[in-house]
Structures are given as C-alpha cells and as structure tokens.
Design a protein around this motif. Structure first.
Motif, PDB file in Angstrom:
ATOM      1  N   HIS A   1      20.687  13.397   3.193  1.00  0.00           N
ATOM      2  CA  HIS A   1      19.820  13.452   4.358  1.00  0.00           C
ATOM      3  C   HIS A   1      18.412  13.735   3.830  1.00  0.00           C
ATOM      4  CE1 HIS A   1      23.177  13.828   7.321  1.00  0.00           C
ATOM      5  NE2 HIS A   1      23.773  14.415   6.295  1.00  0.00           N
ATOM      6  N   CYS A   2      17.533  12.758   3.905  1.00  0.00           N
ATOM      7  CA  CYS A   2      16.147  12.948   3.477  1.00  0.00           C
ATOM      8  C   CYS A   2      15.319  13.155   4.733  1.00  0.00           C
ATOM      9  CB  CYS A   2      15.662  11.730   2.692  1.00  0.00           C
ATOM     10  SG  CYS A   2      16.643  11.407   1.218  1.00  0.00           S
ATOM     11  N   ILE A   3      14.990  14.435   4.988  1.00  0.00           N
ATOM     12  CA  ILE A   3      14.348  14.823   6.243  1.00  0.00           C
ATOM     13  C   ILE A   3      12.869  15.079   5.985  1.00  0.00           C
ATOM     14  CG2 ILE A   3      14.364  16.472   8.140  1.00  0.00           C
ATOM     15  CD1 ILE A   3      17.306  17.082   7.378  1.00  0.00           C
ATOM     16  N   SER A   4      12.031  14.411   6.751  1.00  0.00           N
ATOM     17  CA  SER A   4      10.588  14.581   6.601  1.00  0.00           C
ATOM     18  C   SER A   4       9.913  14.292   7.933  1.00  0.00           C
ATOM     19  CB  SER A   4      10.056  13.625   5.526  1.00  0.00           C
ATOM     20  OG  SER A   4       8.664  13.761   5.380  1.00  0.00           O
ATOM     21  N   SER A   5       9.007  15.192   8.326  1.00  0.00           N
ATOM     22  CA  SER A   5       8.225  15.029   9.564  1.00  0.00           C
ATOM     23  C   SER A   5       9.121  14.804  10.777  1.00  0.00           C
ATOM     24  CB  SER A   5       7.230  13.863   9.429  1.00  0.00           C
ATOM     25  OG  SER A   5       6.375  14.075   8.331  1.00  0.00           O
TER      26      SER A   5
ATOM     27  N   TYR B   1      23.486  11.523 -12.247  1.00  0.00           N
ATOM     28  CA  TYR B   1      22.118  11.233 -11.801  1.00  0.00           C
ATOM     29  C   TYR B   1      22.081  10.843 -10.332  1.00  0.00           C
ATOM     30  CZ  TYR B   1      19.952  11.523 -16.414  1.00  0.00           C
ATOM     31  OH  TYR B   1      19.461  11.985 -17.616  1.00  0.00           O
ATOM     32  N   THR B   2      23.016  10.012  -9.894  1.00  0.00           N
ATOM     33  CA  THR B   2      22.990   9.579  -8.496  1.00  0.00           C
ATOM     34  C   THR B   2      23.272  10.731  -7.543  1.00  0.00           C
ATOM     35  OG1 THR B   2      25.331   8.922  -8.580  1.00  0.00           O
ATOM     36  CG2 THR B   2      23.695   7.244  -9.123  1.00  0.00           C
ATOM     37  N   LYS B   3      24.072  11.695  -7.969  1.00  0.00           N
ATOM     38  CA  LYS B   3      24.362  12.851  -7.112  1.00  0.00           C
ATOM     39  C   LYS B   3      23.251  13.893  -7.149  1.00  0.00           C
ATOM     40  CE  LYS B   3      29.421  12.514  -7.348  1.00  0.00           C
ATOM     41  NZ  LYS B   3      30.659  13.153  -7.833  1.00  0.00           N
ATOM     42  N   CYS B   4      22.385  13.818  -8.161  1.00  0.00           N
ATOM     43  CA  CYS B   4      21.280  14.781  -8.297  1.00  0.00           C
ATOM     44  C   CYS B   4      19.967  14.175  -7.833  1.00  0.00           C
ATOM     45  CB  CYS B   4      21.181  15.260  -9.747  1.00  0.00           C
ATOM     46  SG  CYS B   4      22.557  16.288 -10.297  1.00  0.00           S
ATOM     47  N   TRP B   5      20.026  13.348  -6.766  1.00  0.00           N
ATOM     48  CA  TRP B   5      18.843  12.787  -6.127  1.00  0.00           C
ATOM     49  C   TRP B   5      18.043  11.841  -7.028  1.00  0.00           C
ATOM     50  CZ3 TRP B   5      20.050  18.018  -5.750  1.00  0.00           C
ATOM     51  CH2 TRP B   5      20.439  18.463  -4.483  1.00  0.00           C
ATOM     52  N   ASN B   6      18.655  11.318  -8.074  1.00  0.00           N
ATOM     53  CA  ASN B   6      17.916  10.493  -9.028  1.00  0.00           C
ATOM     54  C   ASN B   6      18.623   9.147  -9.205  1.00  0.00           C
ATOM     55  OD1 ASN B   6      16.382   9.433 -11.111  1.00  0.00           O
ATOM     56  ND2 ASN B   6      16.187  11.390 -12.166  1.00  0.00           N
TER      57      ASN B   6
ATOM     58  N   LEU C   1      25.725   4.346  -1.897  1.00  0.00           N
ATOM     59  CA  LEU C   1      26.252   4.826  -0.616  1.00  0.00           C
ATOM     60  C   LEU C   1      25.795   6.247  -0.332  1.00  0.00           C
ATOM     61  CD1 LEU C   1      29.914   3.522  -0.292  1.00  0.00           C
ATOM     62  CD2 LEU C   1      27.848   2.662   0.764  1.00  0.00           C
ATOM     63  N   LEU C   2      25.782   7.105  -1.385  1.00  0.00           N
ATOM     64  CA  LEU C   2      25.285   8.468  -1.186  1.00  0.00           C
ATOM     65  C   LEU C   2      23.857   8.457  -0.651  1.00  0.00           C
ATOM     66  CD1 LEU C   2      26.532  10.496  -4.290  1.00  0.00           C
ATOM     67  CD2 LEU C   2      27.037  10.987  -1.901  1.00  0.00           C
ATOM     68  N   HIS C   3      23.075   7.507  -1.138  1.00  0.00           N
ATOM     69  CA  HIS C   3      21.677   7.405  -0.712  1.00  0.00           C
ATOM     70  C   HIS C   3      21.523   6.533   0.532  1.00  0.00           C
ATOM     71  CE1 HIS C   3      19.664   9.342  -4.232  1.00  0.00           C
ATOM     72  NE2 HIS C   3      20.841   9.077  -4.781  1.00  0.00           N
ATOM     73  N   ARG C   4      22.670   6.121   1.108  1.00  0.00           N
ATOM     74  CA  ARG C   4      22.707   5.316   2.329  1.00  0.00           C
ATOM     75  C   ARG C   4      21.923   4.012   2.180  1.00  0.00           C
ATOM     76  NH1 ARG C   4      24.850   9.215   5.817  1.00  0.00           N
ATOM     77  NH2 ARG C   4      24.279  11.334   5.237  1.00  0.00           N
ATOM     78  N   GLN C   5      22.023   3.404   1.006  1.00  0.00           N
ATOM     79  CA  GLN C   5      21.325   2.148   0.724  1.00  0.00           C
ATOM     80  C   GLN C   5      22.359   1.017   0.674  1.00  0.00           C
ATOM     81  OE1 GLN C   5      18.939   2.689  -2.810  1.00  0.00           O
ATOM     82  NE2 GLN C   5      17.978   4.560  -2.021  1.00  0.00           N
TER      83      GLN C   5
END
Length: 905
Positions: free
Chosen positions: A892-896, A577-582, A609-613
């Motif tokens: 990498h969560c890229i927006s705007s 789940y953590t690797k699948c953006w969830n 860590l994957l989510h850089r939190q």
C-alpha cells in the motif's frame, strides 16, 4: 544452451572388462577333496577402522550326489610323470569341456548343472584354473557361499582366484569380506593386477570408503596400473560417489586414453554437483574431438542434466535421439525420461512414456508416483501406488513426501501408521517426512508422540531429523521445546542447519528480535556458516521482515563468494529485493542471472503482484512463454491473480487463460487456481459469474475458494451473496487456523457468541493458535508492535504522538470504523480498541524516528484492516509524509490521502 549434436554410437566399451579366461596350461594336479585349506592370513595393510573385517572359517566342500556322464570322453586317469602325451591331451580336452559346461550353466542360470560339474571335478586332481572357472560360475549363479567354499579348498589360489571372489563379494553386498580377501592376497605375496584393483574399488564405491580408496589409488600408481582406462574409471567412480569432483576431473584430464565409460563417469559426477552446463559442454567437446558414442548411461545422464538446468528443448532432442538409436525402450532411459517430463510439467508426456514401456521396475512406478505428486494429482499417485506389483520402503517414502508436498498431513500420518504395522524399514527420510507432516498439521499432541517414537527407537542425533523436529516445534508454537532442542545439540558438531531452522522459527512466531539477535550472535562467534543454503534462508528471512540493509549485505557476501551462480541464492535475492520495496533491483538481478528456472520467473511475477503491477506481470508472462520454460501450478496462480491489478478490465483474457490451463498447458486447476479466478471476477464486479464458477467446480470447493468470494462481496458491498457465502463457510469443517478464526469471527459478527467460543475451544484442543496481529518497522533494528502494546521503551512518546495524530486526522475528516468490533463492547471502548491497533503504533513510531521527507515503511503480518487503512490515508495528509505498508495482500503506497490499492485489497 546450444543444440546437442549426436554422433552415431560406436561399439560399446565396457567400463570394467571381465577377468581373462583361465589358460589350459598344466600344473601339478591334486585332488580337491584332499587338499588342506590354508590358514587365514592377516592383511598386510590396515583397512579403514570403520570397517570390521572378517573371513569365514573354511569348511569342506559338500559331496553332491548328482553326476554327469560324459560318454564322448574317456575317464581321465591320474596324471603321473610317465603318462603318455595322448592321455595328457585327452585330459586337457576334458577340462575344456568342463569349463564349457560351467559357462553354459552360468549363461542359462542352471544351478543343478553347475553342481553336477562340481561333483565330477571332485574326482579329478586339483587344477587352479578349473577351480577358478567353478568359482566364477557359482558367482554368476548367485551362489556366493559355494564359490567361497571352492576358493577355500584351493591349495594354491592365484591372482585370478582372489580377484574373482573379491569382485563377487563386492557385488553381493559383502564388502567387508571383499576387503579382507584383498588384504589376504597382498599378504600372501600375490601381486594384484588391473582387474584386482577394479574389484576392490567396487567394494570401496559401494560403502563409500574414501580412505581405503586413497590407499588403493596409491598402490595403483606404485604398481603402474593408472594408465589402464578401466582402473582409472573405477577410481573416478569412487571419487564421484564421495563428492570429490576435483579428483575426478584431474584423473580424467590425465588419462592418456579415454573411453565412453570415462565420459559417462565424469558427466555423472558433474551432474551430481549440479554443474549441468559443464556436463553438456564436456559432452559436446569430447564428442566432436574423440567421437564417443552414446549409450543408455550417457542418455540418462544427459536427461538428468536437462532436468536440473530446465533445458527442456535440449531434453527433447536427447529423447528424439534415444528413439532414433533404439534406446527409448531401455529401462534406465525410460525412467530418466519420466523424471525429465515430470520436471517439464507434462502429465501427458509422463503417461505416454509409462504406457509404452515394455518393462517396468519398482523405480518406474516410484517415478510415476513422484511425478503425480509433483503435479498435485494426489489421487492418481495413490492409485499408482496401490497398483504397484511390488512396494518397498522407497515407494512408501515417495508417497509420504508427496503427501507433505501437497499439504496432506493426515494422509502422511495414516501411511506412516500402516508402515509401522507392516514392520517396514524406517529410514531418516521416512522420519523426516512424518515430522514434516506433523508440522503441516500443527497438532501439538501428535508432534509429542512422533518425537517420543524417534527418541525410543534412537533415531536422534541426525541433523536432518533434528532440524525437522525443530521446525515442527516452531510451527506448533512450541518455542520453549524448540529452544531446548537447539541448545542440546553438541557444540562440536555442525549446527548450521538447526541454526537456520531456529531463526526461521523465531520469525514464524513473530519473535523478530530473537531471530535477528540469534543470527548476529552466531555470526560474531564464527559459528554461522554462510554457505548457499544458509544464505538462501537468511535472504528469505530478510524479505519476510523487510530488512533491506541486512539483505543487501548478504547479497554482497553471496556475490563475493560466488554463491549467485547457485539458482537458489539468486532466486532468494530477487524475492528479498521485491519484498523490501525495491522492485528495480529485483528486476536488475533477474536480468543479469545467467540461467533461470521456473522459480526465478515465479519470483519475478510474485514481486510485480506485491507491487500491484499487473500489466508488468503479464509482460513477464509473455516473455516467459517465449523462452519455452514450462509454467507450473504456482505460475498460473500468480498470472490469474495479476488480472486483478491491470489498468483495464481484462477479464475475458483471464477467463481464456483459466480455461486453457488443462487443454493447452496440461495442468489441472486446483482450489488455489479457482480461488484466484473467483477473486478476479469478484474484483471486477462479476459476483454472479464467480458464484456460478464455484457451483460448477469438478470437485468440492475448499475454504479458500469461498473466502475469495466473501472478500469480493466485501469489496463490492454485496450482502445478498455474502450471506449465502457465510452460510457455506459456517457449514464447513475448519482445517487450518485461518479458517477457524474466520468462522469464529463470522459467528461473533452475527451475535452467536456461544458458537464462536465453541470454535475457538475446538481450535485450542487441536493445538491451533492464532498468531496475533503484528506490525513492525525496521530502524537500526526491528521494532515490533501489537494492538495496545506498551512494551516498547518509547511507548510513552508513541502513545502521546498517536493521540495527537488521531485528533488531527479527525479534524481532517477521519471517522473511526467501529462496525466490525465485538458487539458487547461499549462505543467508547470500541474506539479505544481501534485507536491503538499495531499498524497505527508502528506508523507513529516511524514518524517519530524517520528523517523528515523520508517515507515511513511498515510491515504487517496480516491484512490491513479498513479502519487502519483509512487512518493512514489521513495521516499522510496531516503529516505530508508518504507511508508504505506491506501487508498480506501486497504493498500500500499511501500519499496525500490516496493509496495504490485504490481501496480494493
């Protein structure tokens, strides 16, 4: 888990009482030397066909020269019907004296005394009870063949004669002869007693002969011996060894009377099936209701359960109680304690136990080797191995497995070569370890030699070895050979292990479609056994590839089948789940799990860590410390790395944690820990301190440490330190493919093309190969892309769309970064090379196929390059779409036009 309450031990109850001593009733006596040996009799029951039963032919008992003078007793006269009562009384006293001497010989290990008594017995008329005493003495002295010869000389052996020798054969590793003798007793019309059943069941346990054990069980019930507690204990022991836990529990609960051995047997069976909580619960219940005492076997079993369930507090309670009742010095308890503290991660605890042990055996030394290897202390493990007073194949296998565990493939191969030269026994475990060593090295030539050795010595047709070979092939890039091996496996035999390994191999080599197709094909044919092992492996595959929907289906299947009680499945689901953006579902599953181990906590930390939190990861670390679970080396690599992703500069806290690893947590920092710490210092701009930290390392810095500093120099654009680091890296001997590629690229960047090509040629000679950069997107199926790849069915549309996107992004301010492209390439060729990188192609395909408003999700097998990162930020502006990319550094969560990594990754 509740606190363990101990009751003071009562008198020890033996699990298998010895046969009763022979009585002194007089029977007609015949001289041993003149009694004919009975002919061998055929068994009345057919044993299991896998056993080849035989009985040695009788031979005469040797006459010994040694004599014993019994001055206190008159020489007995041959007994006739007219003998006066006083003579008969003197003879009986003499027989008792001989039996007493035989017992003394067994007690003191005096073989000469036993032979001397035997010589005197040969002068007497035959007495079965005296013969039984002689058989028993010889068996206790380890003279099994002598005991057998005495038995063959008996004209009328009774149930004690047969039972004593059956038991002796069973304990001496002559199980087939024990079974044959038991059938001979049955055929001769002698009914077995309770001790006979224990003796034959001992043989069944030693060879795991379940079918014969079932026959014996039936005979036990028929003759009414099931209520004898030690007979039922032996039956439970057999079923426990043969993994028939239901039979064990049924027998246990039906026993009218139970003893400590009954409890120990059931607890051991539960622990063997990893049902540790159930073992604790049963122990507490029966201790309170029936007041069983605690012996060394109980303590060892409880420690095994504590180790398996990570119940460290309870394990320390068991240790304290063992000290209180004087069992810590017991050899089996001490060995179990070493194993327990190795799982706890306490080097000092293990060392202290070893130093205090008054007696050590080969198991003790092997446990220490395993513990040091687990801690990553390879040098100490090898020193322990070299100092062993006695080495065997098990200790060698422990070192082999430890080398593989610590990535020391060359060390494992060297030890294997030494074992061959010394003619040591090669087991399945040995060969599996050496194959794994080849897989670590990724050396094609060596892998071929090892496979040839296995074929030559006929070690094939073993699922574990075949799976290891297949894994080795895939890691060496020999997918053609892997396919041949996979398809050669007999269809009628279980291929689940090989299938799981093959799917992982396809994934590892970038053949993503083949991996999923193989899974679906075998699942549709009903050949994919979805047990705990395969579920764990497939959940890992789904996490690696980012296949959320399939991973969720496997989670549902595991939930339906009750597999989530298995820690391995639960941990793999969290990771998926953590690797699948969830991250949300991963945290939710973690919180609903009944128990956690260190892998569970590490999986949750890795997800954050994957989510850089970083802040959330540190909060998890704080909660983990409160539970008392001992962190391991991986935990500290993750926690140290978390300080790179905190919302504020917490370098001081990171520095304090790093320095406390050894003093507080008893964990020696490795190259991975130094690399993580250097990465944190570099991320927050402390490059001078990072370089100084490397210079003060207690051992030679490995490639990954210098790589961490080089990446920090890139992030901080510090060319001065970067040049020094490059020189260091170029002077090193590459040991893995990524190191070769970096060194080659560094030579290329400086225009030293000849050196770059030499590095790549050396890499090819050693069988290493670079996995090409690959990106993929999951849309009903996996759609993989390589740089300038036109193999996709919709390649025309993808390239047309990408060209439009590039023009729009350039209008918005995107400038292609051609600084790292090879120097000899023309400028227009550099841009063409950059425009069609795999990440750009995958993102364009996602834009064409994903519903408007939905985020585009791309997975990449290496780090996202700077140019692709910049392009995707502009792409998010011109398309007004969120783009999520998971690369080797995380999400990498890229927006705007903004990225969650803040352009530092």
């Amino acid at each position: 888990m509740n606190t363990i309450n101990f009751i003071q031990p009562t008198a020890a109850v033996a699990s298998v009482p010895p046969p009763p001593p022979p009585s002194s009733s007089s029977l007609p006596l015949r001289p041993f030397s003149h009694s004919p040996s009975p002919p061998p009799l055929k068994p009345s029951l057919n044993p299991h066909p896998s056993l080849s039963l035989s009985l040695s032919s009788p031979s005469s008992v040797p006459k010994l020269k040694t004599q014993i003078q019994f001055q206190s007793l008159p020489s007995p006269q041959p007994l006739l019907k007219s003998n006066p009562p006083n003579d008969r009384h003197q003879t009986h006293k003499f027989f008792h004296h001989l039996i007493h001497l035989l017992r003394l010989s067994a007690r003191h290990g005096d073989r000469e005394l036993a032979r001397a008594v035997h010589a005197s017995i040969l002068k007497l008329q035959e007495d079965t009870h005296l013969g039984n005493a002689l058989i028993s003495a010889y068996l206790k002295l380890g003279l099994v063949s002598d005991a057998h010869l005495v038995f063959l000389s008996l004209s009328c052996p009774n149930v004690v004669s047969f039972t004593t020798l059956v038991s002796g054969f069973s304990k001496a590793g002559r199980e087939e002869e024990a079974v044959e003798l038991f059938f001979r007793m049955r055929n001769s019309g002698i009914m077995p007693n309770e001790y006979s059943f224990v003796a034959i069941l001992t043989a069944c346990i030693r060879v795991l002969e379940l079918d014969l054990g079932l026959q014996v069980h039936a005979l036990v019930v028929k003759l009414g011996y099931l209520d004898y507690v030690f007979v039922s204990n032996a039956l439970m022991g057999l079923y426990g060894k043969c993994c028939c836990l239901d039979y064990v529990l049924k027998l246990f609960h039906q026993l009218p009377e139970r003893d400590s051995a009954s409890l120990n047997t059931v607890m051991s069976s539960l622990a063997k099936e990893f049902m540790y909580d159930e073992a604790f619960e049963l122990f507490r219940e029966l201790q309170q209701t029936e007041g069983f005492g605690v012996d060394h076997f109980t303590v060892s079993t409880l420690l095994t359960a504590c180790s398996g369930s990570n119940a460290f507090r309870e394990g320390k309670e068991v240790h304290a109680h063992a000290i209180k009742i004087g069992l810590e010095a017991n050899l089996s308890v001490s060995n179990a304690l070493i194993r327990f503290y190795a799982v706890c991660g306490s080097v000092n605890g293990v060392n202290a136990l070893f130093a205090r042990m008054p007696v050590k055996d080969v198991i003790t030394w092997t446990e220490m080797i395993t513990a040091y290897m687990k801690f990553g202390l390879v040098d100490l493990a090898i020193k322990m191995f070299d100092n062993m007073p006695e080495q065997n194949s098990v200790s060698h296998n422990a070192v082999l497995a430890g080398f593989c565990r610590n990535g020391e493939g060359l060390g494992a191969l060297d030890l294997f070569t030494k074992m061959l030269k010394e003619g040591m026994e090669m087991t399945d475990f040995t060969l599996t370890s050496v194959v794994n060593a080849c897989a670590l090295l990724r050396d094609c030539k060596t892998s071929e030699q090892i496979h040839g050795f296995i074929i030559k010595f006929d070690f094939g047709s073993n699922a574990c070895i075949e799976a290891a070979l297949l894994d080795m092939y895939t890691r060496c890039g020999r997918m053609t050979d892997a396919k041949k091996l996979f398809h050669r496996w007999p269809a009628e035999q279980d291929s689940s292990v090989l299938l799981t390994s093959m799917i992982g191999g396809y994934s590892r080599n970038g053949q993503l479609d083949e991996a999923i197709s193989l899974f679906h094909h075998h699942q549709s044919e009903g050949r994919m056994v979805m047990d705990e092992v395969s579920s764990t492996s497939l959940l890992g595959l789904c996490g690696t590839l980012g296949i959320y929907e399939l991973g969720k289906q496997i989670h549902c299947h595991a939930l339906k089948c009750g597999f989530l009680t298995d820690l391995g499945v639960g941990n793999a689901t969290i990771s998926m789940y953590t690797k699948c953006w969830n991250m949300e579902d991963g945290v939710k599953l973690f919180n609903t799990m009944p128990t956690h181990d260190i892998v569970s906590w590490n999986g949750l930390l890795a997800g954050y860590l994957l989510h850089r939190q970083g802040d959330e990861a540190l909060a998890v670390w704080s909660n983990m410390e409160k539970t008392g679970i001992k962190p391991d080396q991986i935990t500290f690599i993750l926690i140290i790395s978390a300080y790179r992703h905190t919302t504020s500069n917490l370098v001081d806290a990171c520095r304090s944690l790093f320095l406390s690893m050894k003093t507080v947590y008893d964990i020696e920092p490795t190259s991975e820990h130094f690399a993580s710490f250097v990465g944190v210092l570099g991320y927050w701009g402390l490059l001078d301190e990072a370089e100084e930290t490397i210079s003060k390392m207690p051992f030679e810095p490995e490639f990954i440490v210098w790589r961490a500093l080089l990446d920090s120099c890139r992030i901080q654009t510090n060319t001065t330190i970067g040049k020094r680091v490059v020189k260091r890296i170029l002077a090193m001997e590459p040991k893995d493919p990524s190191a070769y590629i970096l060194v080659s690229n560094l030579y290329s960047a400086s225009g030293r093309w000849h050196c770059s090509e030499m590095v790549r040629e050396d890499m090819r000679k050693k069988g290493f190969r670079k996995h090409p950069s690959q990106s993929w997107i999951v849309h009903n199926k996996i759609h993989p892309f390589y740089a300038r790849d036109k193999s996709h069915p919709q390649a025309k549309d993808i390239y047309s769309g990408l060209e439009i996107l590039i023009l729009e992004c350039i209008k918005a301010g995107y400038v292609p970064d051609t600084s790292f492209v090879l120097h000899e390439v023309e400028e227009h060729q550099k841009k063409d090379f950059l425009y069609y990188h795999s990440a750009k192609l995958a993102a364009t395909y996602g834009l064409l196929t994903t519903k408007p408003g939905k985020p585009i999700r791309v997975v990449k097998n290496i780090l996202l390059c700077g140019d692709c990162h910049a392009f995707l930020k502009y792409m998010s502006i011109v398309t007004r779409r969120a783009i999520y990319v998971r690369d080797a550094s995380g999400f990498h969560c890229i927006s705007s036009g903004q990225c969650s990594c803040k352009d530092y990754w």
